[in-house]
Scaffold this active site. Structure first.
Site, PDB file in Angstrom:
ATOM      1  N   CYS A  95       0.916  -1.247  -0.069  1.00  0.00           N
ATOM      2  CA  CYS A  95       0.021  -0.170  -0.013  1.00  0.00           C
ATOM      3  C   CYS A  95       0.807   1.149   0.058  1.00  0.00           C
ATOM      4  CB  CYS A  95      -0.955   0.142   1.099  1.00  0.00           C
ATOM      5  SG  CYS A  95      -1.864   1.325   1.145  1.00  0.00           S
ATOM      6  N   GLY A  96       1.024   2.035  -1.328  1.00  0.00           N
ATOM      7  CA  GLY A  96       1.735   3.284  -1.158  1.00  0.00           C
ATOM      8  C   GLY A  96       1.465   4.387  -0.334  1.00  0.00           C
ATOM      9  N   HIS A 142      -8.598  -4.018  -8.034  1.00  0.00           N
ATOM     10  CA  HIS A 142      -8.569  -2.587  -7.975  1.00  0.00           C
ATOM     11  C   HIS A 142      -9.013  -2.225  -9.565  1.00  0.00           C
ATOM     12  CE1 HIS A 142      -6.291  -3.097  -4.300  1.00  0.00           C
ATOM     13  NE2 HIS A 142      -6.404  -1.832  -3.980  1.00  0.00           N
ATOM     14  N   CYS A 159      -3.471   6.940  -5.003  1.00  0.00           N
ATOM     15  CA  CYS A 159      -3.061   5.395  -4.867  1.00  0.00           C
ATOM     16  C   CYS A 159      -1.383   5.124  -5.200  1.00  0.00           C
ATOM     17  CB  CYS A 159      -3.899   4.521  -5.766  1.00  0.00           C
ATOM     18  SG  CYS A 159      -3.858   2.845  -5.363  1.00  0.00           S
ATOM     19  N   GLY A 160      -0.720   4.689  -4.457  1.00  0.00           N
ATOM     20  CA  GLY A 160       0.590   4.290  -4.570  1.00  0.00           C
ATOM     21  C   GLY A 160       0.840   3.495  -5.425  1.00  0.00           C
TER      22      GLY A 160
HETATM   23  O1  PYC Z   1      -1.802   3.648  -1.831  1.00  0.00           O
HETATM   24  O2  PYC Z   1      -1.379   1.659  -2.712  1.00  0.00           O
HETATM   25  C1  PYC Z   1      -2.252   2.507  -2.278  1.00  0.00           C
HETATM   26  C2  PYC Z   1      -3.382   1.856  -2.051  1.00  0.00           C
HETATM   27  C3  PYC Z   1      -3.941   0.746  -2.153  1.00  0.00           C
HETATM   28  C4  PYC Z   1      -5.187   0.747  -1.627  1.00  0.00           C
HETATM   29  C5  PYC Z   1      -5.561   2.049  -1.088  1.00  0.00           C
HETATM   30  N1  PYC Z   1      -4.526   2.785  -1.594  1.00  0.00           N
END
Ligand code: PYC
Length: 309
Positions: A88-89, A203, A233-234
């Site tokens: 999770c980024g 996703h 979303c990283g």
């Molecule tokens: O930032 O990778 C992300 C992430 C995944 C699900 C919610 N945020």
């Protein structure tokens, strides 16, 4: 009364709840094994920490654990309202801000073990944080699926630490007031791509024009439990970078400013790992703010002490 001490933050609007004390003891071994143990034997902790009535569908939990990979200083397991994330980024950036807030991290690098491999988080002197994420790649280009109530939709399947279906042409306006329609459409797209033999895609990421003149793109990201990502979303930005790299639309070292549906932003960059294989090493930079220091109380007389599941 069982107590769980957590610190909350948000990264571009997307919350992260870091467990500091009172979480489950998952033992030792590779993090992929420990997340399996978490799911099989301690899933009630996940629900107690992130689900209602204490949490919400949007919160991502982060459990700090001892690392297994000897190059790492810590390990982290991310979880949400329905299960567990590979990486999770935004959560890693939230974790960095949390550790800095506690005085446990100074500017510099922190190598973190995750179930999908080690990542390097960097706290910068200005308080921003970067995540050098796991190797990312595009798995399939231009898959067309028939989406119920919408018609044919074409997108790419890519890995950025989680699996994404990335769609450019969708005819929807990426604005906050359209969140219900965006959620409904992306949920149907997810069903359609899963039925096409990509069951691991959890996703869905839509792209559109940015709001700010210096940004490159705006996204809407549907997460596995039907909540949308308030941040860009990283792992989704990493998947996007893999597609841009594969299409020759972004060069190694160049910046990609990805806006979220809220207008919050991450800056992404990549270096090639193996150009022929299409694998890249993405780095995503953003900012998180710590906004709560809470002790969760699990009272035996409370029928919902382990959350609403
Ligand atoms: O930032 O990778 C992300 C992430 C995944 C699900 C919610 N945020």
């Amino acid at each position: 009364m069982h107590k769980i001490h957590v610190l909350d933050s948000h990264t571009g609007g997307e919350p992260t709840r870091v467990v500091l004390e009172g979480g489950p003891d998952l033992g030792s071994g590779p993090l992929a094994d420990r997340v399996r143990r978490f799911r099989e034997n301690f899933d009630h902790y996940r629900s107690a920490i992130v689900n209602e009535p204490r949490g919400s569908d949007v919160i991502v939990g982060a459990l700090l654990v001892p690392p297994s990979d000897p190059s790492c200083q810590a390990g982290v397991l991310f979880f949400n309202n329905v299960g567990y994330l590979g990486m999770c980024g935004h959560g890693t950036i939230g974790l960095v801000a949390t550790l800095a807030h506690l005085g446990r991290l100074q500017p510099g690098d922190l190598r973190l073990d995750t179930p999908v491999g080690p990542v390097t988080a960097t706290l910068h002197p200005d308080g921003t944080a970067s995540v050098a994420n796991v190797s990312s790649h595009r798995q399939a280009k231009g898959i067309t699926v028939e989406v119920e109530g919408i018609g044919p939709v074409t997108g790419d399947v890519a890995w950025g630490g989680n699996w994404f279906f990335l769609v450019e042409k969708h005819g929807l306006s990426l604005e906050l007031r359209n969140v219900d329609a965006l959620t409904d459409a992306t949920w149907r797209m997810r069903q359609a791509i899963n039925a096409q033999g990509y069951p691991e895609v959890d996703h869905v990421e839509l792209f559109g024009p940015p709001g700010a003149p210096d940004a490159h793109s705006r996204n809407f990201v549907l997460c596995p439990g039907k909540a949308y990502d308030r941040s860009p979303c990283g792992t989704g930005t990493s998947a996007k970078l893999a597609c841009l790299a594969a299409d020759g639309k972004l060069a190694a070292g160049e910046s990609w400013i990805q806006e979220s549906i809220l207008g919050s932003r991450f800056t992404g960059r990549f270096e090639w790992i193996d150009r022929a294989a299409g694998t890249i090493a993405p780095t995503v930079t953003g900012t998180a703010h710590v906004n709560a220091d809470i002790t969760l109380l699990l009272d035996e007389s409370d029928p919902f002490r382990w959350g609403i599941r």
